[in-house]
Scaffold this motif. Structure first.
Motif, PDB file in Angstrom:
ATOM      1  N   VAL A   1      27.831  35.771  44.832  1.00  0.00           N
ATOM      2  CA  VAL A   1      28.437  36.614  45.866  1.00  0.00           C
ATOM      3  C   VAL A   1      29.580  35.863  46.525  1.00  0.00           C
ATOM      4  O   VAL A   1      29.454  34.685  46.876  1.00  0.00           O
ATOM      5  CB  VAL A   1      27.403  37.011  46.939  1.00  0.00           C
ATOM      6  CG1 VAL A   1      28.072  37.826  48.050  1.00  0.00           C
ATOM      7  CG2 VAL A   1      26.251  37.787  46.321  1.00  0.00           C
ATOM      8  N   THR A   2      30.698  36.555  46.715  1.00  0.00           N
ATOM      9  CA  THR A   2      31.828  36.028  47.474  1.00  0.00           C
ATOM     10  C   THR A   2      32.199  37.035  48.549  1.00  0.00           C
ATOM     11  O   THR A   2      32.301  38.237  48.266  1.00  0.00           O
ATOM     12  CB  THR A   2      33.050  35.792  46.567  1.00  0.00           C
ATOM     13  OG1 THR A   2      32.733  34.808  45.583  1.00  0.00           O
ATOM     14  CG2 THR A   2      34.250  35.326  47.377  1.00  0.00           C
ATOM     15  N   VAL A   3      32.372  36.560  49.771  1.00  0.00           N
ATOM     16  CA  VAL A   3      32.912  37.416  50.830  1.00  0.00           C
ATOM     17  C   VAL A   3      34.430  37.335  50.727  1.00  0.00           C
ATOM     18  O   VAL A   3      35.013  36.257  50.824  1.00  0.00           O
ATOM     19  CB  VAL A   3      32.439  36.955  52.220  1.00  0.00           C
ATOM     20  CG1 VAL A   3      33.032  37.856  53.308  1.00  0.00           C
ATOM     21  CG2 VAL A   3      30.918  36.969  52.300  1.00  0.00           C
ATOM     22  N   ALA A   4      35.057  38.466  50.500  1.00  0.00           N
ATOM     23  CA  ALA A   4      36.490  38.476  50.247  1.00  0.00           C
ATOM     24  C   ALA A   4      37.265  37.959  51.449  1.00  0.00           C
ATOM     25  O   ALA A   4      36.883  38.163  52.598  1.00  0.00           O
ATOM     26  CB  ALA A   4      36.956  39.889  49.914  1.00  0.00           C
ATOM     27  N   ALA A   5      38.366  37.285  51.158  1.00  0.00           N
ATOM     28  CA  ALA A   5      39.343  36.885  52.160  1.00  0.00           C
ATOM     29  C   ALA A   5      40.718  37.194  51.600  1.00  0.00           C
ATOM     30  O   ALA A   5      40.909  37.272  50.375  1.00  0.00           O
ATOM     31  CB  ALA A   5      39.215  35.399  52.485  1.00  0.00           C
ATOM     32  N   ASP A   6      41.679  37.388  52.457  1.00  0.00           N
ATOM     33  CA  ASP A   6      43.031  37.664  51.998  1.00  0.00           C
ATOM     34  C   ASP A   6      43.539  36.495  51.156  1.00  0.00           C
ATOM     35  O   ASP A   6      43.358  35.329  51.512  1.00  0.00           O
ATOM     36  CB  ASP A   6      43.951  37.878  53.199  1.00  0.00           C
ATOM     37  CG  ASP A   6      43.628  39.150  53.959  1.00  0.00           C
ATOM     38  OD1 ASP A   6      42.595  39.786  53.668  1.00  0.00           O
ATOM     39  OD2 ASP A   6      44.398  39.511  54.869  1.00  0.00           O
ATOM     40  N   GLY A   7      44.159  36.831  50.051  1.00  0.00           N
ATOM     41  CA  GLY A   7      44.661  35.814  49.140  1.00  0.00           C
ATOM     42  C   GLY A   7      43.698  35.455  48.020  1.00  0.00           C
ATOM     43  O   GLY A   7      44.077  34.713  47.109  1.00  0.00           O
ATOM     44  N   LEU A   8      42.488  35.989  48.055  1.00  0.00           N
ATOM     45  CA  LEU A   8      41.519  35.686  47.009  1.00  0.00           C
ATOM     46  C   LEU A   8      42.000  36.196  45.665  1.00  0.00           C
ATOM     47  O   LEU A   8      42.372  37.377  45.526  1.00  0.00           O
ATOM     48  CB  LEU A   8      40.164  36.310  47.345  1.00  0.00           C
ATOM     49  CG  LEU A   8      39.043  36.127  46.315  1.00  0.00           C
ATOM     50  CD1 LEU A   8      38.645  34.669  46.211  1.00  0.00           C
ATOM     51  CD2 LEU A   8      37.832  36.995  46.676  1.00  0.00           C
ATOM     52  N   GLU A   9      41.991  35.333  44.662  1.00  0.00           N
ATOM     53  CA  GLU A   9      42.345  35.708  43.296  1.00  0.00           C
ATOM     54  C   GLU A   9      41.072  36.115  42.551  1.00  0.00           C
ATOM     55  O   GLU A   9      40.288  35.266  42.138  1.00  0.00           O
ATOM     56  CB  GLU A   9      43.036  34.542  42.584  1.00  0.00           C
ATOM     57  CG  GLU A   9      44.378  34.154  43.202  1.00  0.00           C
ATOM     58  CD  GLU A   9      45.462  35.190  42.948  1.00  0.00           C
ATOM     59  OE1 GLU A   9      45.252  36.085  42.106  1.00  0.00           O
ATOM     60  OE2 GLU A   9      46.525  35.094  43.596  1.00  0.00           O
ATOM     61  N   LEU A  10      40.880  37.410  42.406  1.00  0.00           N
ATOM     62  CA  LEU A  10      39.605  37.911  41.873  1.00  0.00           C
ATOM     63  C   LEU A  10      39.352  37.469  40.439  1.00  0.00           C
ATOM     64  O   LEU A  10      38.227  37.117  40.083  1.00  0.00           O
ATOM     65  CB  LEU A  10      39.590  39.438  41.952  1.00  0.00           C
ATOM     66  CG  LEU A  10      39.476  40.046  43.348  1.00  0.00           C
ATOM     67  CD1 LEU A  10      39.569  41.577  43.263  1.00  0.00           C
ATOM     68  CD2 LEU A  10      38.155  39.646  44.001  1.00  0.00           C
ATOM     69  N   LEU A  11      40.368  37.503  39.604  1.00  0.00           N
ATOM     70  CA  LEU A  11      40.147  37.214  38.183  1.00  0.00           C
ATOM     71  C   LEU A  11      39.928  35.741  37.918  1.00  0.00           C
ATOM     72  O   LEU A  11      39.609  35.364  36.793  1.00  0.00           O
ATOM     73  CB  LEU A  11      41.322  37.752  37.361  1.00  0.00           C
ATOM     74  CG  LEU A  11      41.575  39.260  37.472  1.00  0.00           C
ATOM     75  CD1 LEU A  11      42.655  39.688  36.503  1.00  0.00           C
ATOM     76  CD2 LEU A  11      40.303  40.058  37.252  1.00  0.00           C
ATOM     77  N   ASP A  12      40.076  34.904  38.955  1.00  0.00           N
ATOM     78  CA  ASP A  12      39.776  33.477  38.804  1.00  0.00           C
ATOM     79  C   ASP A  12      38.323  33.154  39.136  1.00  0.00           C
ATOM     80  O   ASP A  12      37.906  31.989  38.969  1.00  0.00           O
ATOM     81  CB  ASP A  12      40.693  32.653  39.713  1.00  0.00           C
ATOM     82  CG  ASP A  12      42.131  32.635  39.221  1.00  0.00           C
ATOM     83  OD1 ASP A  12      42.358  32.989  38.057  1.00  0.00           O
ATOM     84  OD2 ASP A  12      43.019  32.270  40.016  1.00  0.00           O
ATOM     85  N   LEU A  13      37.572  34.119  39.630  1.00  0.00           N
ATOM     86  CA  LEU A  13      36.176  33.859  39.986  1.00  0.00           C
ATOM     87  C   LEU A  13      35.337  33.599  38.742  1.00  0.00           C
ATOM     88  O   LEU A  13      35.618  34.140  37.678  1.00  0.00           O
ATOM     89  CB  LEU A  13      35.608  35.048  40.773  1.00  0.00           C
ATOM     90  CG  LEU A  13      36.216  35.290  42.155  1.00  0.00           C
ATOM     91  CD1 LEU A  13      35.668  36.575  42.750  1.00  0.00           C
ATOM     92  CD2 LEU A  13      35.936  34.117  43.085  1.00  0.00           C
TER      93      LEU A  13
END
Length: 249
Positions: free
Chosen positions: A237-249
């Motif tokens: 689980v990740t709590v989103a933050a501005d600037g998060l690169e989703l495809l790098d998770l």
């Protein structure tokens, strides 16, 4: 889907110093098009950080619905006059009113001094089913568990974006097998038409999503608490933050 998916606005309803309201930037590998999902205040980053659009000449804005925290940033498109910008939304599919007519209620005097047609921005429709935007194949689903219907979007097996919806069993099939499920998470207590973190996590588990990202989070969220509630159900689980690169998770 290859490319990048950057969260421009991870918060719900009220922008804060840490979080703008809902917006996602997708830059497919190759091509000249950027896809923007929702036009909350986060879309301002396309103006204040123009490097995000480097190499792109087209911007296609896809609206999941018309609540103000998802469309107020359309006004900022006045600053992208050097690009070919278009907007598509679910007016006809969800509300029996064309998207152009819905947005004309905002982009008119005395609220806005210029209309979208005057800006040279065409407005079209986005409906449930299959679609192709900027060379990217996507699936679109109607979500009826919000205060007004919304759209959920799936970009191949890489990413499913489900903002402004309660946890909905119908999302399970839509998101099945996706690597990343970005799902609305507000509360506790949940606001009407929104999911609590544990509810979003149950959807992710049932869909077999590898990673859950909590989006549209409250402006005063206790991030550690949000994550703990979801992590008790889903292991990644990740709590989103501005600037998060989703495809790098």
């Amino acid at each position: 889907m290859e490319g990048a998916a950057t969260i421009l606005g991870s918060g719900g309803f009220i922008p804060t110093g840490r979080r703008e309201t809902s917006s996602l930037l997708i830059r497919p590998a190759g091509g000249d098009t950027a896809i923007v999902v929702d036009a909350g205040t986060g879309i301002r980053r396309l103006i204040t950080d123009r490097a995000l659009l480097e190499g792109r000449t087209r911007v296609e804005v896809l609206l999941t619905h018309f609540h103000l925290d998802h469309v107020c940033g359309l006004a900022y498109l006045t600053e992208l006059g050097d690009l070919d910008v278009s907007v598509r939304g679910p007016g006809a599919a969800l509300y029996a009113t064309s998207t152009a007519d819905v947005l004309a209620r905002l982009f008119t005097h005395p609220i806005m001094p210029v209309t979208l047609p005057e800006l040279g921005i065409p407005v079209g429709e986005l409906a449930p089913g299959e679609a192709e935007v900027g060379g990217v194949r996507m699936a679109v689903r109607r979500q009826d568990r919000h205060t007004d219907p919304t759209l959920g979007l799936r970009f191949g097996d890489a990413l499913v974006w489900c903002t402004d919806t309660q946890d909905d069993p119908g999302t399970v099939g839509f998101a099945r097998g996706a690597r990343i499920l970005a799902h609305d998470a507000w509360g506790p207590p949940a606001a009407p038409g929104h999911a609590e973190p544990a509810g979003a996590a149950r959807i992710a588990v049932d869909a077999g999503a590898e990673h859950l990202v909590l989006i549209h989070v409250p402006p005063t969220a206790d991030e550690a608490d949000l994550r703990a509630r979801a992590a008790a159900v889903h292991g990644a689980v990740t709590v989103a933050a501005d600037g998060l690169e989703l495809l790098d998770l």
